[in-house]
Scaffold this active site. Structure first.
Site, PDB file in Angstrom:
ATOM      1  N   CYS A  18      45.431  41.082  37.723  1.00 58.89           N
ATOM      2  CA  CYS A  18      45.172  39.724  37.236  1.00 58.89           C
ATOM      3  C   CYS A  18      43.693  39.441  36.992  1.00 58.89           C
ATOM      4  O   CYS A  18      43.354  38.407  36.421  1.00 58.89           O
ATOM      5  CB  CYS A  18      45.742  38.684  38.209  1.00 58.89           C
TER       6      CYS A  18
ATOM      7  N   CYS B 110      43.559  37.783  44.569  1.00 56.61           N
ATOM      8  CA  CYS B 110      44.148  37.512  43.252  1.00 56.61           C
ATOM      9  C   CYS B 110      43.919  36.072  42.838  1.00 56.61           C
ATOM     10  O   CYS B 110      43.606  35.208  43.657  1.00 56.61           O
ATOM     11  CB  CYS B 110      45.660  37.767  43.272  1.00 56.61           C
TER      12      CYS B 110
END
Length: 241
Positions: A66, A32
């Site tokens: 994300c 991420c």
């Protein structure tokens, strides 16, 4: 970029660091960007990468929430500070603020302000802490005091011994030998970053450690100072903590 700085960015979901690095979670094999809104992983499961491609080469998949491959650095100063940190870490003889500023593409005064905002300390303080950490690592790996002194970038013994009491809480020789006959007081407190251990001798603080398990931090301290007399003393160390 130090793991402590990266972990603070992950915990704070700090979008300023998007594009500066990505983090992977070993338990899920997903990586991420720092600002990802997903649930924060346990620190022990986290690994950091400079680029998404590095994470993917290690077998991690991009987070669909994300989209770390699309991350753009929102604050150019973070890039400059990261570059300055790496210059400090590579330098064996020290590097001036003027040189750091030129490499970062900004004035020395602006870099100093940006450095303090992003890292929390000045470039000089960061360099001192990095050098002391290198010294400790060399000493623990069996290097002689003289070899560790110059290997860590200290120009002379006087510069090291002038700082050792404040930074080590003991002499370099005592640290190298596991602090024999040294009394170390320790406390563990809860913070927003997890458990924090603070240990001190009569000369000053000798260790600060962060983690999720206080008992594990105490074990780590005892391994680092295996010849010392270590005792719990929450009351007298409350001010330090």
């Amino acid at each position: 970029m130090s793991p402590d700085l990266q972990w603070r960015a992950v915990l704070g979901r700090d979008a300023r660091f998007d594009g500066a690095f990505v983090y992977g979670v070993r338990s899920t094999r997903i990586y991420c960007r720092p600002s990802c809104p997903s649930r924060r992983p346990a620190m022990r499961h986290v690994i950091y990468f400079d680029r998404p491609a590095d994470a993917e080469r290690s077998g991690f998949r991009a987070c669909l929430r994300c989209r770390p491959r699309e991350a753009r650095l929102l604050d150019a100063e973070v890039t400059a500070v990261t570059r300055a940190c790496r210059m400090i870490e590579r330098s064996k003889s020290g590097v001036t603020l003027t040189v750091l500023g030129k490499a970062a593409g900004m004035s020395s005064s602006r870099l100093r302000r940006a450095f303090s905002r992003v890292v929390g300390v000045s470039p000089k303080t960061y360099a001192e802490a990095w050098r002391m950490d290198q010294l400790k690592s060399l000493l623990k790996n069996g290097e002689s005091i003289t070899g560790a002194l110059y290997g860590a970038g200290y120009g002379s013994p006087s510069r090291l011994y002038g700082k050792s009491s404040r930074r080590l809480g003991m002499t370099p020789g005592e640290y190298r030998n596991g602090a024999p006959a040294v009394r170390i007081r320790v406390t563990v407190v809860r913070t927003s970053l997890g458990e924090m251990l603070v240990a001190a001798t009569e000369r000053g603080i000798c260790a600060v450690k962060l983690g999720e398990d206080g008992d594990a931090l105490l074990k780590e301290l005892k391994e680092e100072f295996d010849a010392a007399a270590i005792e719990r003393d929450d009351e007298s160390l409350a001010e330090y903590a």
